[in-house]
Design a protein around this motif. Structure first.
Motif, PDB file in Angstrom:
ATOM      1  N   ILE A  13       0.832  -1.211   0.000  1.00 19.89           N
ATOM      2  CA  ILE A  13       0.000   0.000   0.000  1.00 19.89           C
ATOM      3  C   ILE A  13       0.865   1.258   0.000  1.00 19.89           C
ATOM      4  CG2 ILE A  13      -1.695   1.332   1.315  1.00 19.89           C
ATOM      5  CD1 ILE A  13      -2.868  -1.409   2.187  1.00 19.89           C
ATOM      6  N   SER A  14       1.876   1.308   0.854  1.00 19.35           N
ATOM      7  CA  SER A  14       2.737   2.493   0.892  1.00 19.35           C
ATOM      8  C   SER A  14       3.584   2.604  -0.375  1.00 19.35           C
ATOM      9  CB  SER A  14       3.624   2.493   2.135  1.00 19.35           C
ATOM     10  OG  SER A  14       4.493   1.386   2.148  1.00 19.35           O
ATOM     11  N   TYR A  15       3.954   1.469  -0.958  1.00 22.36           N
ATOM     12  CA  TYR A  15       4.731   1.463  -2.200  1.00 22.36           C
ATOM     13  C   TYR A  15       3.901   2.056  -3.338  1.00 22.36           C
ATOM     14  CZ  TYR A  15       7.906  -0.411  -5.773  1.00 22.36           C
ATOM     15  OH  TYR A  15       8.787  -0.559  -6.818  1.00 22.36           O
ATOM     16  N   LYS A  16       2.649   1.627  -3.428  1.00 24.31           N
ATOM     17  CA  LYS A  16       1.745   2.155  -4.461  1.00 24.31           C
ATOM     18  C   LYS A  16       1.548   3.661  -4.273  1.00 24.31           C
ATOM     19  CE  LYS A  16      -2.898   1.701  -6.314  1.00 24.31           C
ATOM     20  NZ  LYS A  16      -4.173   1.007  -6.264  1.00 24.31           N
ATOM     21  N   LYS A  17       1.334   4.090  -3.039  1.00 22.24           N
ATOM     22  CA  LYS A  17       1.148   5.513  -2.756  1.00 22.24           C
ATOM     23  C   LYS A  17       2.399   6.317  -3.113  1.00 22.24           C
ATOM     24  CE  LYS A  17      -2.289   5.084   0.879  1.00 22.24           C
ATOM     25  NZ  LYS A  17      -2.584   5.273   2.316  1.00 22.24           N
ATOM     26  N   ALA A  18       3.578   5.729  -2.867  1.00 22.15           N
ATOM     27  CA  ALA A  18       4.832   6.425  -3.184  1.00 22.15           C
ATOM     28  C   ALA A  18       4.960   6.660  -4.685  1.00 22.15           C
ATOM     29  CB  ALA A  18       6.024   5.626  -2.663  1.00 22.15           C
ATOM     30  N   TRP A  19       4.601   5.662  -5.490  1.00 18.59           N
ATOM     31  CA  TRP A  19       4.668   5.831  -6.943  1.00 18.59           C
ATOM     32  C   TRP A  19       3.634   6.834  -7.434  1.00 18.59           C
ATOM     33  CZ3 TRP A  19       8.624   5.233  -9.755  1.00 18.59           C
ATOM     34  CH2 TRP A  19       9.558   4.245  -9.470  1.00 18.59           C
ATOM     35  N   ASN A  20       2.428   6.771  -6.900  1.00 16.93           N
ATOM     36  CA  ASN A  20       1.400   7.744  -7.290  1.00 16.93           C
ATOM     37  C   ASN A  20       1.866   9.158  -6.972  1.00 16.93           C
ATOM     38  OD1 ASN A  20      -0.381   5.803  -8.266  1.00 16.93           O
ATOM     39  ND2 ASN A  20      -1.431   5.585  -6.313  1.00 16.93           N
ATOM     40  N   ALA A  21       2.439   9.348  -5.793  1.00 21.09           N
ATOM     41  CA  ALA A  21       2.933  10.663  -5.392  1.00 21.09           C
ATOM     42  C   ALA A  21       4.109  11.094  -6.263  1.00 21.09           C
ATOM     43  CB  ALA A  21       3.350  10.644  -3.920  1.00 21.09           C
ATOM     44  N   PHE A  22       4.988  10.170  -6.590  1.00 19.32           N
ATOM     45  CA  PHE A  22       6.154  10.485  -7.409  1.00 19.32           C
ATOM     46  C   PHE A  22       5.741  11.070  -8.756  1.00 19.32           C
ATOM     47  CE2 PHE A  22       9.072   9.321 -10.802  1.00 19.32           C
ATOM     48  CZ  PHE A  22      10.234   9.950 -10.373  1.00 19.32           C
ATOM     49  N   GLU A  29       7.692  15.242 -16.882  1.00 16.24           N
ATOM     50  CA  GLU A  29       9.125  14.946 -16.894  1.00 16.24           C
ATOM     51  C   GLU A  29       9.465  13.637 -17.615  1.00 16.24           C
ATOM     52  OE1 GLU A  29      11.332  15.453 -13.257  1.00 16.24           O
ATOM     53  OE2 GLU A  29       9.824  16.857 -12.498  1.00 16.24           O
ATOM     54  N   PHE A  30       8.490  12.788 -17.833  1.00 17.92           N
ATOM     55  CA  PHE A  30       8.760  11.483 -18.429  1.00 17.92           C
ATOM     56  C   PHE A  30       7.851  11.246 -19.622  1.00 17.92           C
ATOM     57  CE2 PHE A  30       9.667  11.331 -13.913  1.00 17.92           C
ATOM     58  CZ  PHE A  30      10.977  10.880 -13.910  1.00 17.92           C
ATOM     59  N   TYR A  44       4.371   0.697 -10.552  1.00 17.20           N
ATOM     60  CA  TYR A  44       4.810   1.955 -11.158  1.00 17.20           C
ATOM     61  C   TYR A  44       4.284   2.155 -12.568  1.00 17.20           C
ATOM     62  CZ  TYR A  44       8.867  -0.887 -12.753  1.00 17.20           C
ATOM     63  OH  TYR A  44       9.687  -1.844 -13.287  1.00 17.20           O
ATOM     64  N   LEU A  45       4.013   1.084 -13.306  1.00 13.52           N
ATOM     65  CA  LEU A  45       3.430   1.261 -14.633  1.00 13.52           C
ATOM     66  C   LEU A  45       1.995   1.757 -14.544  1.00 13.52           C
ATOM     67  CD1 LEU A  45       4.852  -1.826 -16.562  1.00 13.52           C
ATOM     68  CD2 LEU A  45       5.606   0.557 -16.681  1.00 13.52           C
ATOM     69  N   SER A  46       1.229   1.237 -13.595  1.00 13.70           N
ATOM     70  CA  SER A  46      -0.153   1.717 -13.456  1.00 13.70           C
ATOM     71  C   SER A  46      -0.179   3.159 -12.958  1.00 13.70           C
ATOM     72  CB  SER A  46      -0.968   0.805 -12.536  1.00 13.70           C
ATOM     73  OG  SER A  46      -0.457   0.811 -11.228  1.00 13.70           O
ATOM     74  N   ALA A  47       0.754   3.525 -12.074  1.00 14.07           N
ATOM     75  CA  ALA A  47       0.826   4.911 -11.600  1.00 14.07           C
ATOM     76  C   ALA A  47       1.187   5.849 -12.748  1.00 14.07           C
ATOM     77  CB  ALA A  47       1.847   5.030 -10.472  1.00 14.07           C
ATOM     78  N   ALA A  48       2.127   5.427 -13.591  1.00  7.26           N
ATOM     79  CA  ALA A  48       2.530   6.242 -14.742  1.00  7.26           C
ATOM     80  C   ALA A  48       1.383   6.376 -15.740  1.00  7.26           C
ATOM     81  CB  ALA A  48       3.751   5.630 -15.414  1.00  7.26           C
ATOM     82  N   LYS A  49       0.728   5.271 -16.018  1.00  7.67           N
ATOM     83  CA  LYS A  49      -0.377   5.292 -16.976  1.00  7.67           C
ATOM     84  C   LYS A  49      -1.515   6.188 -16.487  1.00  7.67           C
ATOM     85  CE  LYS A  49      -2.902   2.181 -19.942  1.00  7.67           C
ATOM     86  NZ  LYS A  49      -3.057   0.806 -20.365  1.00  7.67           N
ATOM     87  N   GLY A  52      -1.044   9.620 -17.620  1.00 10.06           N
ATOM     88  CA  GLY A  52      -0.903   9.820 -19.055  1.00 10.06           C
ATOM     89  C   GLY A  52       0.475   9.549 -19.638  1.00 10.06           C
ATOM     90  N   ILE A  53       1.333   8.884 -18.908  1.00 10.53           N
ATOM     91  CA  ILE A  53       2.662   8.544 -19.414  1.00 10.53           C
ATOM     92  C   ILE A  53       2.576   7.214 -20.160  1.00 10.53           C
ATOM     93  CG2 ILE A  53       5.044   7.999 -18.773  1.00 10.53           C
ATOM     94  CD1 ILE A  53       4.608   9.723 -16.257  1.00 10.53           C
ATOM     95  N   HIS A  54       3.224   7.140 -21.310  1.00  2.54           N
ATOM     96  CA  HIS A  54       3.269   5.908 -22.094  1.00  2.54           C
ATOM     97  C   HIS A  54       4.015   4.841 -21.298  1.00  2.54           C
ATOM     98  CE1 HIS A  54       3.332   3.394 -25.625  1.00  2.54           C
ATOM     99  NE2 HIS A  54       4.627   3.239 -25.476  1.00  2.54           N
ATOM    100  N   THR A  55       3.473   3.636 -21.233  1.00  2.00           N
ATOM    101  CA  THR A  55       4.116   2.559 -20.478  1.00  2.00           C
ATOM    102  C   THR A  55       4.509   1.404 -21.399  1.00  2.00           C
ATOM    103  OG1 THR A  55       1.968   1.583 -19.945  1.00  2.00           O
ATOM    104  CG2 THR A  55       2.909   3.113 -18.335  1.00  2.00           C
TER     105      THR A  55
END
Length: 83
Positions: A13-22, A29-30, A44-49, A52-55
Motif C-alpha cells: 500500500i505504501s509502495y503504491k502511494k509512493a509511486w502515485n505521489a512520485f 518529466e517522463f 509503477y506502470l499503473s501509476a505512470a499510466k 498519461g505517461i506511455h508505459t
C-alpha cells in the motif's frame, strides 16, 4: 536521480502511494516508463499510466512454445508463422 523504497510485499500500500505521489510530483518529466513483468512493475506502470505517461512492459522469460519455436516468432512475424 530519484529513490523509492524497495517493494517488500508487506509494504504494497505504501509502495503504491509512493509511486502515485512520485508521478504527481513530476508532471511532464517522463515520456515513457519501462518495466519488466515479474517485478513490481505493476505498481509503477499503473501509476505512470494513470497520469498519461506511455508505459512499456515486457518479460524476458518465455516458457510457451508453438511447434517447438518461441511464441514470439509467431506473434511478431508478418504472417504469424516462422516461414
Amino acid at each position: 536521480m530519484f529513490r523509492i523504497t524497495s517493494f517488500r510485499g508487506y509494504n504494497a500500500i505504501s509502495y503504491k502511494k509512493a509511486w502515485n505521489a512520485f508521478f504527481a510530483d513530476h508532471p511532464g518529466e517522463f515520456a515513457a516508463v519501462h518495466g519488466h513483468m515479474g517485478s513490481s512493475a505493476a505498481f509503477y506502470l499503473s501509476a505512470a499510466k494513470r497520469v498519461g505517461i506511455h508505459t512499456i512492459a515486457h518479460s524476458h522469460g518465455s516458457t510457451r512454445f508453438i511447434n517447438g519455436k518461441s511464441s514470439c516468432i509467431c506473434l511478431f512475424s508478418p504472417t504469424g508463422r516462422d516461414s
